[in-house]
Design a protein around this motif. Structure first.
Motif, PDB file in Angstrom:
ATOM      1  N   SER A   1     126.513  41.782 120.977  1.00 42.98           N
ATOM      2  CA  SER A   1     126.072  40.432 120.593  1.00 42.98           C
ATOM      3  C   SER A   1     126.899  39.378 121.321  1.00 42.98           C
ATOM      4  N   ARG A   2     128.214  39.583 121.329  1.00 44.70           N
ATOM      5  CA  ARG A   2     129.080  38.618 122.020  1.00 44.70           C
ATOM      6  C   ARG A   2     128.740  38.552 123.519  1.00 44.70           C
TER       7      ARG A   2
ATOM      8  N   ILE B   1     125.689  36.410 123.969  1.00 45.95           N
ATOM      9  CA  ILE B   1     126.013  34.995 123.740  1.00 45.95           C
ATOM     10  C   ILE B   1     126.671  34.395 124.982  1.00 45.95           C
TER      11      ILE B   1
ATOM     12  N   TYR C   1     109.986  36.020 117.827  1.00 47.00           N
ATOM     13  CA  TYR C   1     110.956  36.903 117.174  1.00 47.00           C
ATOM     14  C   TYR C   1     110.218  37.929 116.311  1.00 47.00           C
TER      15      TYR C   1
ATOM     16  N   LEU D   1     117.771  34.378 118.508  1.00 45.75           N
ATOM     17  CA  LEU D   1     118.618  33.749 117.483  1.00 45.75           C
ATOM     18  C   LEU D   1     119.605  32.770 118.109  1.00 45.75           C
ATOM     19  N   ILE D   2     120.148  33.128 119.271  1.00 44.60           N
ATOM     20  CA  ILE D   2     121.074  32.215 119.974  1.00 44.60           C
ATOM     21  C   ILE D   2     120.374  30.899 120.304  1.00 44.60           C
TER      22      ILE D   2
ATOM     23  N   GLU E   1     119.318  28.728 117.253  1.00 43.78           N
ATOM     24  CA  GLU E   1     120.463  27.987 116.711  1.00 43.78           C
ATOM     25  C   GLU E   1     120.674  26.670 117.472  1.00 43.78           C
TER      26      GLU E   1
ATOM     27  N   PRO F   1     127.304  30.246 105.371  1.00 47.25           N
ATOM     28  CA  PRO F   1     127.903  30.623 106.657  1.00 47.25           C
ATOM     29  C   PRO F   1     128.727  29.474 107.221  1.00 47.25           C
ATOM     30  N   CYS F   2     129.954  29.732 107.562  1.00 46.24           N
ATOM     31  CA  CYS F   2     130.934  28.766 108.078  1.00 46.24           C
ATOM     32  C   CYS F   2     131.083  27.570 107.150  1.00 46.24           C
TER      33      CYS F   2
ATOM     34  N   ILE G   1     133.936  32.893 108.032  1.00 50.59           N
ATOM     35  CA  ILE G   1     132.829  33.603 108.683  1.00 50.59           C
ATOM     36  C   ILE G   1     133.106  35.109 108.684  1.00 50.59           C
TER      37      ILE G   1
ATOM     38  N   LYS H   1     132.422  36.572 105.248  1.00 47.99           N
ATOM     39  CA  LYS H   1     130.996  36.672 104.956  1.00 47.99           C
ATOM     40  C   LYS H   1     130.319  37.731 105.829  1.00 47.99           C
ATOM     41  N   TYR H   2     130.788  37.854 107.051  1.00 51.74           N
ATOM     42  CA  TYR H   2     130.256  38.897 107.937  1.00 51.74           C
ATOM     43  C   TYR H   2     130.463  40.276 107.312  1.00 51.74           C
TER      44      TYR H   2
ATOM     45  N   GLU I   1     120.243  39.689 111.074  1.00 56.36           N
ATOM     46  CA  GLU I   1     120.069  38.285 111.479  1.00 56.36           C
ATOM     47  C   GLU I   1     121.283  37.458 111.063  1.00 56.36           C
ATOM     48  N   PHE I   2     121.723  37.677 109.827  1.00 52.75           N
ATOM     49  CA  PHE I   2     122.901  36.947 109.353  1.00 52.75           C
ATOM     50  C   PHE I   2     124.113  37.247 110.232  1.00 52.75           C
TER      51      PHE I   2
ATOM     52  N   SER J   1     124.212  38.316 113.362  1.00 55.05           N
ATOM     53  CA  SER J   1     124.115  37.703 114.698  1.00 55.05           C
ATOM     54  C   SER J   1     124.503  36.232 114.629  1.00 55.05           C
ATOM     55  N   ARG J   2     123.963  35.523 113.616  1.00 54.72           N
ATOM     56  CA  ARG J   2     124.309  34.108 113.464  1.00 54.72           C
ATOM     57  C   ARG J   2     125.806  33.933 113.238  1.00 54.72           C
TER      58      ARG J   2
ATOM     59  N   LEU K   1     128.233  35.758 114.328  1.00 57.60           N
ATOM     60  CA  LEU K   1     128.960  35.940 115.590  1.00 57.60           C
ATOM     61  C   LEU K   1     128.777  34.740 116.518  1.00 57.60           C
ATOM     62  N   ILE K   2     127.564  34.191 116.537  1.00 58.41           N
ATOM     63  CA  ILE K   2     127.309  33.007 117.365  1.00 58.41           C
ATOM     64  C   ILE K   2     128.211  31.852 116.925  1.00 58.41           C
ATOM     65  N   ILE K   3     128.269  31.614 115.618  1.00 59.51           N
ATOM     66  CA  ILE K   3     129.022  30.467 115.090  1.00 59.51           C
ATOM     67  C   ILE K   3     130.522  30.718 115.191  1.00 59.51           C
TER      68      ILE K   3
END
Lengths: 134, 134, 134, 134, 134, 134
Positions: free
Chosen positions: A53-54, A57, D43, D56-57, D60, E20-21, F39, F42-43, F50-51, F53-54, F56-58
């Motif tokens: 995933s990273r 990104i 998606y 998803l990226i 966002e 989230p965050c 984060i 919660k991860y 989906e959660f 992935s989000r 990791l993005i944030i």
């Protein structure tokens, strides 16, 4: 990672200055594209879902930078006489930026796609440096 | 603009890859610093207030990019053994990023200040490439 | 501000979707270019140095967004068959992005330059919507 | 993608200019929200994990742009008399930006959530254009 | 710079996490607004045109960050029950973000305008911390 | 989320102003690092892809902000006399920014790694506030 041989000779950093902030260098796009290639290699070699995933990104960001640096060269460095002398330039840039986008290195984690992008940037780079010698 | 002689030999673009997106190259900071230098030259040669405002806006952005690319090298590329071998590295990066900031190329439009920044980046660049040969 | 007549009919917002995030609309570039035009008008009508500095700062940002939105259309929306059918498209985009850059709306606060940019975007817009009807 | 009927009539691009860079248009938020909707559709139709991560990226980023464009309208375009005449405006914008955030289109890839966002933007858009006719 | 007395007690950094965050803190907006105030003070005390241009460039960025951090609090932290209990919240945020924009700290280099912004953020901050104690 | 006890006393927001925009506060890095920690928590508690992935993005974005705020303190706030008095400062900042990067909170979703980052920022914070009292 070894760079394809053809990329190395033309990428010595030089500066050009005919406009406000008139420094151009295809190395900026090239470095980001090398990053994209390295990310693809590591992505293929690693099955960890967090790592992958990273990687996606970061690849998205780097590929966007490739597009940006190429667009800047196309619009800001190259002038009408260049496009007359190198009529293939428009298509080259369009294909290179497409190769950095959804139909290329953004949409694929295949190192071979990243290699196509690197090759295309090298073609642009050769023309760029040829125009500096006149 | 002619680049100071000392800057050219060490900046051939190469790639390094030991981490996700592990491509590092001091050329990224160098190109932006060359842009800062070129902007200073043009600023001094042009009295038009619109041009000068634009030059300051763009110089601020380019100098910020110099800082960013140097910070990335300092944190992400250089590791503990490098800092042991080159104990001056921390200070070099701190001085170089200060030279790109308010007390340096952001706060001044003097090309001599930009030259100091270029010289400092060259010192970093030499150490960087020395670490690649081991 | 009244928009030039020719700009209004073709800019109804529509959506297109043939790729990830495949929504394209020349209105994005157009709105930013209208902003550039409005900033130029206000710049010419106001002698206050603080106001003028702020106008140049904001114009630089908006003009950069014009370039970005146009580059996205050129690379991501338009495909090989479009460039065959409209051989002038490459030059149109190159000229339009130049008109948003240093030799155009970034480098000048003259509303007439912004008008040239709006006219060029309108030419692109007409071709864009023509390709949607096939 | 077909747009819901209700969205099309009010989104002709117009310009407004009562402040520095005073061009406002709900189309900016709308286009990004259409992109969010298109991403959700794609998606749901694609099980490839790389594609889904990229979706998803990008979703966002687009949803963040929706929030930004709506915030700009709420703070910069609408003035005290508008809020007196349309007392529901504050809540509308708060709900719309929430619908673009974690509890809405950021937190969900359900096209129905994106549709709620589009509908809310359309309500704002109607009020926006009503205020232009006085 | 001494902070106005009323600002200090409520700004101890705390963390909140329901999404989230989910970490919110008015200190983020406050720090940027303090920066805006400090820039105004220095702007008034310095007649050098280069310094003043830089001050306006940086003030524009900092004020934009104030707006962003306030918008995030308004949309992402505050929920329907908060708006019921504090019916003035919508207007407070709208006024605070306007005070950071063209009609406030962006459009003026007067430290008194920056003080109004700091006072408004303090009002928001008090409500924020009150909601944390229930 | 409860903050480790050691973090709370030193983070009252204060302002400092000895340069253009001279407001510094370790709270900026701390708040983003608290977000990274939240984060991670919660991860670990949520298996939804989906959660995750989000998250990791944030997390990638927040960790980048941690690095940025720390770099700014290191380059812009701390001066030569500070580095003489606290010779460990360079290494502290280098380790802290590494802990926010690929070998730390970017590369891991383990809350223990985020805790190491928070502890390191607290060490920096204590030195920062000690320098304010002289």
């Amino acid at each position: 990672m070894r760079l394809p041989r053809l990329l190395t000779p033309s990428t010595v950093v030089r500066a050009h200055c005919d406009l406000p902030c008139g420094v151009y260098d295809p190395a900026q796009a090239l470095i980001e594209a090398q990053s994209v290639k390295a990310i693809c290699d590591k992505y293929q070699a690693n099955q960890d879902p967090e790592f992958r995933s990273r990687a996606l990104i970061i690849k998205e960001q780097r590929a966007e930078l490739v597009k940006h640096h190429l667009w800047v060269l196309w619009t800001d460095y190259f002038k009408a006489p260049h496009f007359e002398k190198y009529p293939e330039l428009h298509a080259l840039f369009n294909e290179a930026t497409k190769l950095a986008g959804a139909s290329g290195a953004k949409g694929s984690a295949d190192p071979a796609v990243a290699d196509q992008l690197l090759t295309k940037i090298d073609e642009i780079s050769k023309i760029f440096w040829a125009t500096k010698q006149n």
